[in-house]
Design a protein around this motif. Structure first.
Motif, PDB file in Angstrom:
ATOM      1  N   GLY A   1       7.151  10.037   7.109  1.00  0.00           N
ATOM      2  CA  GLY A   1       5.884  10.316   7.145  1.00  0.00           C
ATOM      3  C   GLY A   1       5.357   9.810   8.877  1.00  0.00           C
ATOM      4  O   GLY A   1       6.411   9.020   9.232  1.00  0.00           O
ATOM      5  N   ILE A   2       4.508  10.583   9.383  1.00  0.00           N
ATOM      6  CA  ILE A   2       4.011  10.213  10.653  1.00  0.00           C
ATOM      7  C   ILE A   2       3.566   8.621  10.603  1.00  0.00           C
ATOM      8  O   ILE A   2       3.734   7.898  11.681  1.00  0.00           O
ATOM      9  CB  ILE A   2       3.099  10.857  10.999  1.00  0.00           C
ATOM     10  N   GLY A   3       3.077   8.070   9.655  1.00  0.00           N
ATOM     11  CA  GLY A   3       2.926   6.699   9.530  1.00  0.00           C
ATOM     12  C   GLY A   3       3.932   5.694   9.785  1.00  0.00           C
ATOM     13  O   GLY A   3       3.826   4.756  10.341  1.00  0.00           O
ATOM     14  N   ASP A   4       4.998   6.216   9.209  1.00  0.00           N
ATOM     15  CA  ASP A   4       6.258   5.438   9.502  1.00  0.00           C
ATOM     16  C   ASP A   4       6.760   5.347  10.978  1.00  0.00           C
ATOM     17  O   ASP A   4       7.296   4.542  11.624  1.00  0.00           O
ATOM     18  CB  ASP A   4       7.519   6.085   8.905  1.00  0.00           C
ATOM     19  N   ILE A   5       6.590   6.521  11.684  1.00  0.00           N
ATOM     20  CA  ILE A   5       6.826   6.712  13.004  1.00  0.00           C
ATOM     21  C   ILE A   5       5.986   5.869  14.127  1.00  0.00           C
ATOM     22  O   ILE A   5       6.372   4.819  14.939  1.00  0.00           O
ATOM     23  CB  ILE A   5       6.542   7.898  13.650  1.00  0.00           C
ATOM     24  N   LYS A   6       4.612   5.661  13.586  1.00  0.00           N
ATOM     25  CA  LYS A   6       3.628   4.901  14.105  1.00  0.00           C
ATOM     26  C   LYS A   6       3.754   3.209  13.897  1.00  0.00           C
ATOM     27  O   LYS A   6       3.933   2.466  14.638  1.00  0.00           O
ATOM     28  CB  LYS A   6       2.233   5.166  13.694  1.00  0.00           C
TER      29      LYS A   6
ATOM     30  N   LYS B   1      13.310  13.174  -5.851  1.00  0.00           N
ATOM     31  CA  LYS B   1      12.050  12.659  -5.708  1.00  0.00           C
ATOM     32  C   LYS B   1      11.855  11.662  -4.382  1.00  0.00           C
ATOM     33  O   LYS B   1      12.623  11.369  -3.722  1.00  0.00           O
ATOM     34  CB  LYS B   1      12.138  11.674  -7.007  1.00  0.00           C
ATOM     35  N   GLU B   2      10.588  11.789  -3.792  1.00  0.00           N
ATOM     36  CA  GLU B   2      10.372  11.015  -2.523  1.00  0.00           C
ATOM     37  C   GLU B   2      10.097   9.741  -2.694  1.00  0.00           C
ATOM     38  O   GLU B   2       9.343   9.335  -3.839  1.00  0.00           O
ATOM     39  CB  GLU B   2       9.066  11.779  -1.813  1.00  0.00           C
ATOM     40  N   TYR B   3      10.568   8.864  -1.904  1.00  0.00           N
ATOM     41  CA  TYR B   3      10.224   7.355  -2.035  1.00  0.00           C
ATOM     42  C   TYR B   3       9.660   6.903  -0.665  1.00  0.00           C
ATOM     43  O   TYR B   3       9.978   7.516   0.146  1.00  0.00           O
ATOM     44  CB  TYR B   3      11.620   6.598  -2.484  1.00  0.00           C
ATOM     45  N   PRO B   4       9.026   5.748  -0.848  1.00  0.00           N
ATOM     46  CA  PRO B   4       8.309   5.528   0.354  1.00  0.00           C
ATOM     47  C   PRO B   4       9.277   4.601   1.528  1.00  0.00           C
ATOM     48  O   PRO B   4      10.223   3.718   0.780  1.00  0.00           O
ATOM     49  CB  PRO B   4       7.103   4.528  -0.039  1.00  0.00           C
ATOM     50  N   PHE B   5       9.312   4.694   2.557  1.00  0.00           N
ATOM     51  CA  PHE B   5      10.300   4.061   3.261  1.00  0.00           C
ATOM     52  C   PHE B   5       9.671   2.875   4.093  1.00  0.00           C
ATOM     53  O   PHE B   5      10.280   1.903   4.570  1.00  0.00           O
ATOM     54  CB  PHE B   5      10.748   4.805   4.549  1.00  0.00           C
ATOM     55  N   ALA B   6       8.160   2.715   4.265  1.00  0.00           N
ATOM     56  CA  ALA B   6       7.431   1.752   4.698  1.00  0.00           C
ATOM     57  C   ALA B   6       7.956   0.324   4.383  1.00  0.00           C
ATOM     58  O   ALA B   6       7.853  -0.635   5.013  1.00  0.00           O
ATOM     59  CB  ALA B   6       5.955   2.082   4.912  1.00  0.00           C
ATOM     60  N   PRO B   7       7.964   0.034   2.863  1.00  0.00           N
ATOM     61  CA  PRO B   7       8.324  -1.257   2.468  1.00  0.00           C
ATOM     62  C   PRO B   7       9.759  -1.716   3.051  1.00  0.00           C
ATOM     63  O   PRO B   7       9.681  -2.804   3.322  1.00  0.00           O
ATOM     64  CB  PRO B   7       8.501  -1.013   1.034  1.00  0.00           C
ATOM     65  N   PHE B   8      10.621  -0.842   3.055  1.00  0.00           N
ATOM     66  CA  PHE B   8      11.931  -1.207   3.587  1.00  0.00           C
ATOM     67  C   PHE B   8      11.710  -1.687   5.335  1.00  0.00           C
ATOM     68  O   PHE B   8      12.319  -2.560   5.736  1.00  0.00           O
ATOM     69  CB  PHE B   8      13.110  -0.068   3.489  1.00  0.00           C
ATOM     70  N   ILE B   9      10.934  -0.785   5.890  1.00  0.00           N
ATOM     71  CA  ILE B   9      10.718  -1.099   7.377  1.00  0.00           C
ATOM     72  C   ILE B   9      10.055  -2.390   7.615  1.00  0.00           C
ATOM     73  O   ILE B   9      10.434  -3.150   8.345  1.00  0.00           O
ATOM     74  CB  ILE B   9       9.821  -0.069   8.226  1.00  0.00           C
ATOM     75  N   ALA B  10       8.888  -2.670   6.720  1.00  0.00           N
ATOM     76  CA  ALA B  10       8.423  -3.927   6.748  1.00  0.00           C
ATOM     77  C   ALA B  10       9.186  -5.094   6.421  1.00  0.00           C
ATOM     78  O   ALA B  10       9.228  -6.108   7.137  1.00  0.00           O
ATOM     79  CB  ALA B  10       7.122  -3.883   5.948  1.00  0.00           C
ATOM     80  N   ALA B  11      10.061  -4.882   5.554  1.00  0.00           N
ATOM     81  CA  ALA B  11      11.104  -6.013   5.333  1.00  0.00           C
ATOM     82  C   ALA B  11      11.843  -6.336   6.345  1.00  0.00           C
ATOM     83  O   ALA B  11      12.427  -7.362   6.726  1.00  0.00           O
ATOM     84  CB  ALA B  11      11.865  -5.509   4.031  1.00  0.00           C
TER      85      ALA B  11
ATOM     86  N   ILE C   1       0.826  -1.184   0.086  1.00  0.00           N
ATOM     87  CA  ILE C   1       0.078   0.043  -0.085  1.00  0.00           C
ATOM     88  C   ILE C   1       1.012   1.134   0.183  1.00  0.00           C
ATOM     89  O   ILE C   1       0.509   2.103  -0.836  1.00  0.00           O
ATOM     90  CB  ILE C   1      -0.951   0.185   1.140  1.00  0.00           C
ATOM     91  N   ASP C   2       1.768   1.083   0.942  1.00  0.00           N
ATOM     92  CA  ASP C   2       2.628   2.391   0.811  1.00  0.00           C
ATOM     93  C   ASP C   2       3.401   2.535  -0.397  1.00  0.00           C
ATOM     94  O   ASP C   2       3.572   3.803  -0.696  1.00  0.00           O
ATOM     95  CB  ASP C   2       3.902   2.245   2.197  1.00  0.00           C
ATOM     96  N   LEU C   3       4.002   1.290  -1.179  1.00  0.00           N
ATOM     97  CA  LEU C   3       4.626   1.465  -2.442  1.00  0.00           C
ATOM     98  C   LEU C   3       3.794   2.386  -3.379  1.00  0.00           C
ATOM     99  O   LEU C   3       4.371   2.973  -4.108  1.00  0.00           O
ATOM    100  CB  LEU C   3       5.042   0.137  -2.736  1.00  0.00           C
TER     101      LEU C   3
END
Length: 262
Positions: free
Chosen positions: A185-190, A231-241, A119-121
């Protein structure tokens, strides 16, 4: 023999849940119900029959195209199904039967993290429900560890949550103060706070290191090829991995690291 059958069954459950995850990944960001309407083609809206909705097999038998409009079906659908099956099987093989609660909690957490990553991707945000589910799994792991010790003490999980949320919160504020824009993003912190409750501080450290290292390598390659350094890239996929790595192999990595000094 019994546990071999259970492992196969566990993997098949993971495969079927992976099929449902595709519905979640597609519909939740669009604020659609995941139950109604029934599965349908996003291009022609034709309802997908049960025999065209068998995980992996239907995708291959249909030639990766919708039966009705012949538009290509994204390979993401099969990828999510296979990834969830393999992750569930990995959790079962690593933790069951000795730590059955850990196997169940880790399997569900892997499914949640797959949803977060995809979803974040695609949408560059994380719906709050996924952090809540991950935090609830952290609470379940805390309670389960009182009877089935998994190497992480209950109070360490609370430290992990505080350190994850607080640490990333400080990084967010520092970046905002220095660069005058959001660095994450705040979502990454959560997400990191919820992961800290699930993992504890040391496994969270492994997760963050794995996420940072993989993000650095992959984004350098992507930026070099695309020539877009701003360019901004999502970080959550890396956190999830990283969290998945820590969930499955965190204790082994810790033991191997400590073994270097003993």
């Amino acid at each position: 023999m019994l546990w071999t059958i259970i492992y196969v069954f566990w993997a098949l459950i993971g495969l079927c849940i992976g099929s449902y995850l595709n519905v979640v990944i597609y519909r939740v960001p669009l604020k659609m119900s995941t139950a109604f309407p029934p599965s349908h083609c996003p291009n022609c809206n034709e309802r997908i029959r049960w025999y065209d909705n068998i995980p992996v097999l239907s995708y291959l038998m249909l030639g990766r195209k919708c039966r009705y409009c012949r538009q290509p079906i994204s390979p993401r659908y099969m990828l999510v199904e296979l990834a969830n099956m393999l992750l569930w099987l990995g959790c079962a093989l690593l933790f069951a039967p000795d730590a059955l609660p850990t196997a169940v909690i880790s399997s569900i957490a892997c499914s949640v993290l797959l949803c977060v990553a995809f979803i974040d991707l695609e949408h560059m945000f994380i719906p709050d429900r996924f952090q809540v589910i991950l935090a609830a799994l952290g609470v379940a792991a805390l309670v389960a560890s009182l009877w089935y010790p998994d190497g992480v003490l209950w109070w360490e999980r609370l430290i992990g949550m505080a350190a994850g949320g607080g640490g990333f919160g400080l990084i967010y504020l520092a970046f905002l103060w220095i660069r005058k824009k959001e660095g994450m993003g705040i979502g990454d912190i959560k997400l990191v706070a919820a992961a800290g409750l699930l993992l504890g501080p040391w496994n969270l450290l492994i997760a963050v290191f794995a996420a940072s290292l993989s993000a650095s390598v992959i984004l350098i390659i992507v930026q070099h090829r695309q020539g877009e350094s701003q360019k901004e890239y999502p970080f959550a996929p890396f956190i999830a991995a990283g969290v998945i790595v820590a969930l499955l192999f965190g204790q082994s990595i810790q033991s191997a690291y400590l073994g270097l000094f003993l």
